[in-house]
Design a protein around this motif. Structure first.
Motif, PDB file in Angstrom:
ATOM      1  N   PRO A 139       0.832  -1.209   0.000  1.00 30.17           N
ATOM      2  CA  PRO A 139       0.000   0.000   0.000  1.00 30.17           C
ATOM      3  C   PRO A 139       0.866   1.257   0.000  1.00 30.17           C
ATOM      4  N   GLY A 141       0.618   4.079   1.496  1.00 27.62           N
ATOM      5  CA  GLY A 141       0.922   4.613   2.819  1.00 27.62           C
ATOM      6  C   GLY A 141       2.052   3.873   3.501  1.00 27.62           C
ATOM      7  N   ASP A 142       2.089   2.542   3.345  1.00 25.31           N
ATOM      8  CA  ASP A 142       3.190   1.763   3.912  1.00 25.31           C
ATOM      9  C   ASP A 142       4.522   2.202   3.319  1.00 25.31           C
ATOM     10  N   ALA A 177      -6.202   9.497   3.347  1.00 27.96           N
ATOM     11  CA  ALA A 177      -5.566   9.615   4.656  1.00 27.96           C
ATOM     12  C   ALA A 177      -4.853  10.954   4.723  1.00 27.96           C
ATOM     13  N   TRP A 195      -0.825   5.357  11.167  1.00 30.48           N
ATOM     14  CA  TRP A 195      -1.139   4.754   9.868  1.00 30.48           C
ATOM     15  C   TRP A 195      -1.588   3.306  10.026  1.00 30.48           C
ATOM     16  N   ARG A 196      -0.922   2.546  10.884  1.00 31.71           N
ATOM     17  CA  ARG A 196      -1.325   1.151  11.098  1.00 31.71           C
ATOM     18  C   ARG A 196      -2.754   1.072  11.640  1.00 31.71           C
ATOM     19  N   TYR A 198      -5.120   3.486  11.174  1.00 27.12           N
ATOM     20  CA  TYR A 198      -6.054   4.136  10.249  1.00 27.12           C
ATOM     21  C   TYR A 198      -6.268   3.336   8.972  1.00 27.12           C
ATOM     22  N   ALA A 199      -5.213   2.729   8.454  1.00 21.43           N
ATOM     23  CA  ALA A 199      -5.272   2.091   7.132  1.00 21.43           C
ATOM     24  C   ALA A 199      -6.404   1.080   6.991  1.00 21.43           C
ATOM     25  N   ILE A 202      -9.905   2.731   6.057  1.00 24.70           N
ATOM     26  CA  ILE A 202     -10.064   3.645   4.926  1.00 24.70           C
ATOM     27  C   ILE A 202     -11.258   3.269   4.063  1.00 24.70           C
TER      28      ILE A 202
END
Length: 235
Positions: A139, A141-142, A177, A195-196, A198-199, A202
């Motif tokens: 992903p 974001g990652d 995000a 992030w961990r 929130y992801a 989504i």
């Protein structure tokens, strides 16, 4: 005193940015992104006005290089500015003004560009690009969080980092995000934890915006009329 990266996922078309700095509230100033359009970074003696101006240029059809050139030409203080742009096709460009303090650096990779100033080493941006490119299937974001962590591990800035931010944009007009740690002792680690958390949410948040009847806690679940039941989120 800032290091940041713009990146694009070729698989999904998502575009995002991540940055960190030794000053407070980095997310409000340096990164400007629009889904399907591209993004701009504006830092060092930061002028946030250049961000929306650059996104508008990208939206008009300018590529990354044309966008950066136009921004440099349009500001009387370009010597103080450090800029980068990423267009929707993955093209990248950057600008270091003559008065941007060292160590400064940049690195361009596949669908990404990283820049930094007042760094412990000019190699920091290259470390960020390598981390971003390491797993193209991950992903977006990652990959952005990994780039920030790699920049810090490569030396980061001369001083301690205080704030960090992450944005990811997709096909909608709103961000998928937009996460910020405005002041913390270890903001990149805190941003990674955000992030961990929130992801995985989504898709549900997008559904609430685009098809609320199908969203959990909407009219079809919990309490009639869409009022959330116990333990259900209403946001």
């Amino acid at each position: 005193m800032t290091f940041s990266l713009l990146g694009r996922c070729a698989r999904t078309g998502q575009i995002g940015a991540a940055g960190a700095t030794s000053d407070i509230g980095v997310g409000a100033r340096i990164q400007h992104v629009a889904g399907g359009v591209g993004g701009v970074l504006t830092q060092h003696r930061t002028d946030p006005r250049l961000g929306p101006r650059g996104v508008a240029l990208l939206r008009s059809g300018c590529g990354a290089a044309e966008t950066v050139a136009a921004l440099v030409a349009s500001t009387p203080h370009e010597a103080w500015r450090q800029l980068a742009a990423l267009d929707a096709r993955g093209g990248t460009a950057h600008h270091h003004g003559a008065r941007v303090k060292r160590e400064r650096g940049e690195a361009h990779g596949r669908d990404c560009v990283a820049i930094g100033n007042i760094l412990s080493s000019e190699a920091v941006p290259a470390a960020m690009v390598r981390a971003f490119e390491a797993d193209p299937a991950a992903p977006l974001g990652d990959r952005l969080v990994a780039a920030l962590a790699a920049g810090e591990a490569a030396g980061g800035e001369h001083g301690p980092v205080v704030s960090a931010a992450l944005e990811v944009h997709g096909e909608h007009s709103f961000a998928l995000a937009d996460l910020r740690v405005d002041r913390a002792a270890d903001p990149i680690a805190e941003l990674a934890a955000l992030w961990r958390d929130y992801a995985p949410k989504i898709d549900e948040f997008v559904l609430r915006a685009t098809d609320p009847d199908r969203a959990r806690g909407g009219a079809s679940g919990g309490v009639p009329g869409g009022v959330p039941g116990p333990g259900e989120a209403a946001a």
